[in-house]
Design a protein around this motif. Structure first.
Motif, PDB file in Angstrom:
ATOM      1  N   ALA A  20       0.901  -1.219  -0.034  1.00 22.53           N
ATOM      2  CA  ALA A  20       0.020  -0.137   0.044  1.00 22.53           C
ATOM      3  C   ALA A  20       0.677   1.106  -0.103  1.00 22.53           C
ATOM      4  O   ALA A  20       0.289   2.390  -0.371  1.00 22.53           O
ATOM      5  N   ASN A  21       2.040   1.120   0.337  1.00 22.98           N
ATOM      6  CA  ASN A  21       2.984   2.342   0.495  1.00 22.98           C
ATOM      7  C   ASN A  21       3.759   2.646  -1.091  1.00 22.98           C
ATOM      8  O   ASN A  21       4.486   3.782  -0.920  1.00 22.98           O
ATOM      9  N   LEU A  22       3.533   1.833  -1.802  1.00 16.32           N
ATOM     10  CA  LEU A  22       4.046   2.256  -3.239  1.00 16.32           C
ATOM     11  C   LEU A  22       3.722   3.567  -3.703  1.00 16.32           C
ATOM     12  O   LEU A  22       2.468   3.971  -3.545  1.00 16.32           O
ATOM     13  N   ASP A  23       4.605   4.502  -4.177  1.00 16.37           N
ATOM     14  CA  ASP A  23       4.213   5.762  -4.610  1.00 16.37           C
ATOM     15  C   ASP A  23       3.270   6.030  -5.577  1.00 16.37           C
ATOM     16  O   ASP A  23       2.369   7.017  -5.397  1.00 16.37           O
ATOM     17  N   PHE A  24       2.860   5.147  -6.619  1.00 15.99           N
ATOM     18  CA  PHE A  24       2.040   5.304  -7.506  1.00 15.99           C
ATOM     19  C   PHE A  24       0.373   5.543  -6.891  1.00 15.99           C
ATOM     20  O   PHE A  24      -0.347   5.997  -7.645  1.00 15.99           O
ATOM     21  N   TYR A  25       0.389   4.838  -5.647  1.00 18.68           N
ATOM     22  CA  TYR A  25      -0.968   4.912  -5.165  1.00 18.68           C
ATOM     23  C   TYR A  25      -1.486   6.249  -4.650  1.00 18.68           C
ATOM     24  O   TYR A  25      -2.651   6.681  -4.535  1.00 18.68           O
ATOM     25  N   PRO A  74      -7.317   4.412  -4.191  1.00 22.18           N
ATOM     26  CA  PRO A  74      -6.238   4.065  -4.864  1.00 22.18           C
ATOM     27  C   PRO A  74      -6.671   2.618  -5.477  1.00 22.18           C
ATOM     28  O   PRO A  74      -7.235   1.631  -4.997  1.00 22.18           O
ATOM     29  N   VAL A  75      -5.965   2.788  -6.934  1.00 22.96           N
ATOM     30  CA  VAL A  75      -6.100   1.431  -7.708  1.00 22.96           C
ATOM     31  C   VAL A  75      -4.798   1.452  -8.210  1.00 22.96           C
ATOM     32  O   VAL A  75      -4.153   2.261  -8.882  1.00 22.96           O
ATOM     33  N   THR A  76      -4.443   0.266  -8.798  1.00 24.55           N
ATOM     34  CA  THR A  76      -3.367  -0.352  -9.352  1.00 24.55           C
ATOM     35  C   THR A  76      -3.353   0.098 -10.800  1.00 24.55           C
ATOM     36  O   THR A  76      -4.108  -0.268 -11.555  1.00 24.55           O
ATOM     37  N   PRO A  77      -2.209   0.982 -11.131  1.00 21.66           N
ATOM     38  CA  PRO A  77      -2.296   1.191 -12.788  1.00 21.66           C
ATOM     39  C   PRO A  77      -2.126   0.039 -13.500  1.00 21.66           C
ATOM     40  O   PRO A  77      -1.528  -0.766 -13.393  1.00 21.66           O
ATOM     41  N   GLY A  78      -2.916   0.134 -14.912  1.00 20.89           N
ATOM     42  CA  GLY A  78      -2.655  -1.046 -15.734  1.00 20.89           C
ATOM     43  C   GLY A  78      -1.386  -1.147 -16.150  1.00 20.89           C
ATOM     44  O   GLY A  78      -0.978  -2.113 -16.413  1.00 20.89           O
ATOM     45  N   VAL A  79      -0.553  -0.148 -16.339  1.00 23.27           N
ATOM     46  CA  VAL A  79       0.741  -0.243 -16.807  1.00 23.27           C
ATOM     47  C   VAL A  79       1.646  -1.028 -15.815  1.00 23.27           C
ATOM     48  O   VAL A  79       2.586  -1.923 -16.374  1.00 23.27           O
ATOM     49  N   GLU A 127      -6.175  -7.129 -21.560  1.00 14.77           N
ATOM     50  CA  GLU A 127      -7.724  -6.731 -21.379  1.00 14.77           C
ATOM     51  C   GLU A 127      -7.538  -6.812 -19.960  1.00 14.77           C
ATOM     52  O   GLU A 127      -7.324  -7.713 -19.242  1.00 14.77           O
ATOM     53  N   PHE A 128      -8.121  -5.578 -19.417  1.00 15.62           N
ATOM     54  CA  PHE A 128      -8.482  -5.345 -18.103  1.00 15.62           C
ATOM     55  C   PHE A 128      -9.584  -5.664 -17.485  1.00 15.62           C
ATOM     56  O   PHE A 128     -10.656  -4.932 -18.182  1.00 15.62           O
ATOM     57  N   LEU A 129     -10.035  -6.540 -16.659  1.00 11.06           N
ATOM     58  CA  LEU A 129     -11.329  -6.906 -16.213  1.00 11.06           C
ATOM     59  C   LEU A 129     -11.861  -6.357 -14.652  1.00 11.06           C
ATOM     60  O   LEU A 129     -12.943  -6.324 -14.692  1.00 11.06           O
ATOM     61  N   LYS A 130     -10.841  -6.043 -13.893  1.00  8.20           N
ATOM     62  CA  LYS A 130     -11.156  -5.991 -12.528  1.00  8.20           C
ATOM     63  C   LYS A 130      -9.967  -5.181 -11.946  1.00  8.20           C
ATOM     64  O   LYS A 130      -8.776  -5.266 -12.450  1.00  8.20           O
ATOM     65  N   PRO A 131     -10.458  -4.174 -11.162  1.00  6.98           N
ATOM     66  CA  PRO A 131      -9.308  -3.386 -10.490  1.00  6.98           C
ATOM     67  C   PRO A 131      -8.434  -4.382  -9.257  1.00  6.98           C
ATOM     68  O   PRO A 131      -9.074  -5.297  -8.943  1.00  6.98           O
ATOM     69  N   VAL A 132      -7.175  -4.008  -9.154  1.00  2.56           N
ATOM     70  CA  VAL A 132      -6.347  -4.448  -8.156  1.00  2.56           C
ATOM     71  C   VAL A 132      -6.204  -3.402  -7.214  1.00  2.56           C
ATOM     72  O   VAL A 132      -5.618  -2.227  -7.584  1.00  2.56           O
ATOM     73  N   TYR A 133      -6.283  -3.467  -5.988  1.00  6.41           N
ATOM     74  CA  TYR A 133      -6.061  -2.541  -4.809  1.00  6.41           C
ATOM     75  C   TYR A 133      -4.782  -2.803  -3.945  1.00  6.41           C
ATOM     76  O   TYR A 133      -4.216  -3.804  -3.990  1.00  6.41           O
ATOM     77  N   PRO A 134      -4.507  -1.562  -3.363  1.00 11.42           N
ATOM     78  CA  PRO A 134      -3.328  -1.968  -2.456  1.00 11.42           C
ATOM     79  C   PRO A 134      -3.371  -3.149  -1.564  1.00 11.42           C
ATOM     80  O   PRO A 134      -4.570  -3.487  -1.030  1.00 11.42           O
ATOM     81  N   ASN A 135      -2.542  -3.772  -1.205  1.00  9.96           N
ATOM     82  CA  ASN A 135      -2.434  -4.765  -0.374  1.00  9.96           C
ATOM     83  C   ASN A 135      -2.943  -6.079  -0.811  1.00  9.96           C
ATOM     84  O   ASN A 135      -2.861  -7.202  -0.201  1.00  9.96           O
ATOM     85  N   LEU A 162      -4.644 -13.472 -11.632  1.00 11.97           N
ATOM     86  CA  LEU A 162      -5.977 -13.782 -10.824  1.00 11.97           C
ATOM     87  C   LEU A 162      -5.544 -13.049  -9.310  1.00 11.97           C
ATOM     88  O   LEU A 162      -4.503 -12.958  -8.820  1.00 11.97           O
ATOM     89  N   ASN A 163      -6.684 -12.493  -8.676  1.00  6.62           N
ATOM     90  CA  ASN A 163      -6.765 -11.876  -7.382  1.00  6.62           C
ATOM     91  C   ASN A 163      -6.704 -13.134  -6.495  1.00  6.62           C
ATOM     92  O   ASN A 163      -6.896 -14.517  -6.804  1.00  6.62           O
ATOM     93  N   ALA A 164      -6.704 -12.650  -5.074  1.00  3.79           N
ATOM     94  CA  ALA A 164      -6.668 -13.587  -4.183  1.00  3.79           C
ATOM     95  C   ALA A 164      -8.281 -14.561  -4.253  1.00  3.79           C
ATOM     96  O   ALA A 164      -8.086 -15.888  -3.630  1.00  3.79           O
ATOM     97  N   LYS A 165      -9.059 -13.940  -4.717  1.00  5.34           N
ATOM     98  CA  LYS A 165     -10.395 -14.764  -4.697  1.00  5.34           C
ATOM     99  C   LYS A 165     -10.393 -15.786  -6.115  1.00  5.34           C
ATOM    100  O   LYS A 165     -11.621 -16.062  -6.385  1.00  5.34           O
ATOM    101  N   ASN A 166      -9.241 -15.476  -6.700  1.00  2.37           N
ATOM    102  CA  ASN A 166      -9.107 -16.448  -7.931  1.00  2.37           C
ATOM    103  C   ASN A 166     -10.091 -15.836  -9.043  1.00  2.37           C
ATOM    104  O   ASN A 166     -10.383 -16.616 -10.092  1.00  2.37           O
TER     105      ASN A 166
END
Length: 143
Positions: free
Chosen positions: A38-43, A51-56, A93-101, A125-129
């Motif tokens: 969660a401490n990554l600068d881009f957030y 905060p959402v993880t950028p697609g790049v 192709e981006f389908l769902k957001p990825v959040y901090p942590n 895949l996220n933690a929910k598969n």
């Protein structure tokens, strides 16, 4: 070559190293994990107060695990400090957001590896598969 050796040969360091562990690797593909601190600068600015993880960055995680780690494995002990690694193409192709942590898992399947070019089908895949993004990534490794 074991997974720790592969990770040690990556040409990246914190804060731009996006590989925590490789779960499995063979000549046909790789599975690996990364948890977004969660401490990554881009957030701080993507997005303000949400905060959402950028697609790049998601693409970079898939490239590091799914193409570069696999390429290092395939080339075995030929990698050295003068090895050049470059992304040549991607279609994600981006389908769902990825959040901090969030912890993500990248699954990569080799499409081909010839003349130093590695092309892979990758998905995250996220933690929910749940699939959060997928596509193809190709790169060149020149020794």
């Amino acid at each position: 070559m074991n997974t720790a050796e592969i990770i040690s040969k990556l040409p990246y360091s914190k804060p731009f190293l996006f590989v925590d562990e490789l779960v499995s690797i063979n000549e046909n593909g790789v599975v690996g994990n990364y948890t977004f601190d969660a401490n990554l600068d881009f957030y701080k600015g993507h997005f303000k107060d949400n905060p959402v993880t950028p697609g790049v960055i998601l693409t970079e995680v898939m490239a590091q695990i799914g193409v570069v780690c696999l390429g290092i494995f395939l080339l075995n002990n030929k990698i050295n400090k003068n090895t050049l690694i470059a992304l040549t193409s991607n279609e994600i192709e981006f389908l769902k957001p990825v959040y901090p942590n969030e912890k993500v898992t990248v699954i990569s399947e080799k499409i081909y590896f010839r003349f130093g070019k590695l092309k892979c089908k990758v998905k995250m895949l996220n933690a929910k598969n749940e699939e959060v993004c997928s596509g193809t990534i190709a790169g060149i490794i020149k020794i």
